[in-house]
Design an enzyme around this catalytic site. Sequence first.
Site, mmCIF file in Angstrom:
data_model
loop_
_atom_site.group_PDB
_atom_site.id
_atom_site.type_symbol
_atom_site.label_atom_id
_atom_site.label_comp_id
_atom_site.label_asym_id
_atom_site.label_seq_id
_atom_site.Cartn_x
_atom_site.Cartn_y
_atom_site.Cartn_z
ATOM 1 N N LYS A 1 1.027 -0.962 -0.265
ATOM 2 C CA LYS A 1 -0.239 -0.191 0.175
ATOM 3 C C LYS A 1 0.677 1.227 0.239
ATOM 4 O O LYS A 1 0.685 2.087 -0.663
ATOM 5 C CB LYS A 1 -1.418 0.298 1.803
ATOM 6 C CG LYS A 1 -1.919 -0.979 1.528
ATOM 7 C CD LYS A 1 -3.005 -1.202 2.927
ATOM 8 C CE LYS A 1 -3.535 -2.728 3.107
ATOM 9 N NZ LYS A 1 -3.620 -2.483 4.168
ATOM 10 N N ASP B 1 14.502 -1.580 1.553
ATOM 11 C CA ASP B 1 15.307 -1.977 2.645
ATOM 12 C C ASP B 1 16.248 -2.991 2.284
ATOM 13 O O ASP B 1 17.739 -2.703 1.742
ATOM 14 C CB ASP B 1 14.100 -1.815 3.841
ATOM 15 C CG ASP B 1 14.934 -2.109 4.955
ATOM 16 O OD1 ASP B 1 16.101 -1.526 5.133
ATOM 17 O OD2 ASP B 1 14.289 -2.251 5.937
ATOM 18 N N ASP C 1 3.567 3.229 5.911
ATOM 19 C CA ASP C 1 2.669 2.660 7.669
ATOM 20 C C ASP C 1 3.440 2.566 8.995
ATOM 21 O O ASP C 1 4.716 1.766 8.750
ATOM 22 C CB ASP C 1 2.089 1.812 7.263
ATOM 23 C CG ASP C 1 2.699 0.438 7.750
ATOM 24 O OD1 ASP C 1 2.748 0.091 6.058
ATOM 25 O OD2 ASP C 1 1.593 -0.686 8.495
ATOM 26 N N GLU D 1 7.720 2.145 -5.842
ATOM 27 C CA GLU D 1 7.561 1.926 -4.481
ATOM 28 C C GLU D 1 7.990 2.924 -2.938
ATOM 29 O O GLU D 1 9.090 4.149 -3.723
ATOM 30 C CB GLU D 1 9.058 0.006 -4.621
ATOM 31 C CG GLU D 1 9.392 0.088 -2.906
ATOM 32 C CD GLU D 1 8.176 -1.418 -2.848
ATOM 33 O OE1 GLU D 1 7.324 0.047 -2.367
ATOM 34 O OE2 GLU D 1 8.750 -1.931 -2.606
HETATM 35 P P1 5GP Z 1 12.854 -4.631 1.914
HETATM 36 O O1 5GP Z 1 12.291 -6.181 0.456
HETATM 37 O O2 5GP Z 1 13.196 -3.599 0.705
HETATM 38 O O3 5GP Z 1 13.612 -4.769 3.345
HETATM 39 O O4 5GP Z 1 11.196 -4.022 2.197
HETATM 40 C C1 5GP Z 1 10.585 -3.490 1.538
HETATM 41 C C2 5GP Z 1 9.435 -2.980 2.722
HETATM 42 O O5 5GP Z 1 9.912 -3.568 3.708
HETATM 43 C C3 5GP Z 1 8.702 -1.746 1.332
HETATM 44 O O6 5GP Z 1 7.921 -1.968 1.145
HETATM 45 C C4 5GP Z 1 7.701 -1.712 3.843
HETATM 46 O O7 5GP Z 1 6.914 -1.699 3.405
HETATM 47 C C5 5GP Z 1 8.830 -1.892 4.878
HETATM 48 N N1 5GP Z 1 9.781 -1.031 5.008
HETATM 49 C C6 5GP Z 1 10.707 -1.259 5.127
HETATM 50 N N2 5GP Z 1 11.087 0.017 5.597
HETATM 51 C C7 5GP Z 1 10.547 0.419 6.376
HETATM 52 C C8 5GP Z 1 10.416 2.206 7.173
HETATM 53 O O8 5GP Z 1 11.592 2.481 7.519
HETATM 54 N N3 5GP Z 1 9.322 2.132 6.813
HETATM 55 C C9 5GP Z 1 7.977 1.685 6.194
HETATM 56 N N4 5GP Z 1 7.125 1.922 6.966
HETATM 57 N N5 5GP Z 1 8.021 0.538 6.366
HETATM 58 C C10 5GP Z 1 9.745 0.442 5.753
#
Ligand code: 5GP
Length: 175
Positions: A40, A100, A156, A96
């Site tokens: 979302k 992260d 969120d 996106e």
């Molecule tokens: P990744 O697979 O790159 O670790 O994760 C990406 C997802 O993790 C993002 O789309 C998001 O939903 C969540 N995420 C990662 N870091 C943050 C953050 O600092 N704040 C929030 N709200 N979501 C995060």
Amino acid sequence: MDIIHEMITEKQITDKISEMAAQINKDYEGKEIHLICVLKGGVFFCCELAKRITVPVTIDFMAVSSYGSGTGSSGRLTVKKDLDELIEGRHCIIVEDIIDTGLTLSLAKKMLLARNPASLNICTLLDKPARRVTKIEALYTGFTIPDKFVAGYGLDYAQKYRNLPYIGEVEFIED
Ligand code: 5GP
């Protein structure tokens, strides 16, 4: 109540989105763009970006999450909502909120590439490179941020704060 410390103002965000859209308009001149908004968190960003794109645009949505091994891109992707439309032969941009570890996007990209788009690039509002476990780069990045948990502008914390017009670091207050 948690405390949100403003990190990126609404004006900084909208100025940056205008810059990103201008670059996209240049790069995709003469083409049609199919935006793939990641639900979302990517919704606010995707809408503001799409409003500033001047080449023809279509938009689709998907909801995915990943859980992984912690290292490399060997995690698993859960598709909670798949795209409504086919992407074969289309110039796609994944939109996106934040990259992260990079796991979700690297798995989603692999899945989408198997559907033979004409091209597939990534556009992210935020990048948190400190925690990256896979080699994934966005062609368009709004802001590179330190390893802090942020919320607002679509992002969120426990489904709250998506509506904040700015992005802030969440300070967690214990009950
Ligand atoms: P990744 O697979 O790159 O670790 O994760 C990406 C997802 O993790 C993002 O789309 C998001 O939903 C969540 N995420 C990662 N870091 C943050 C953050 O600092 N704040 C929030 N709200 N979501 C995060």
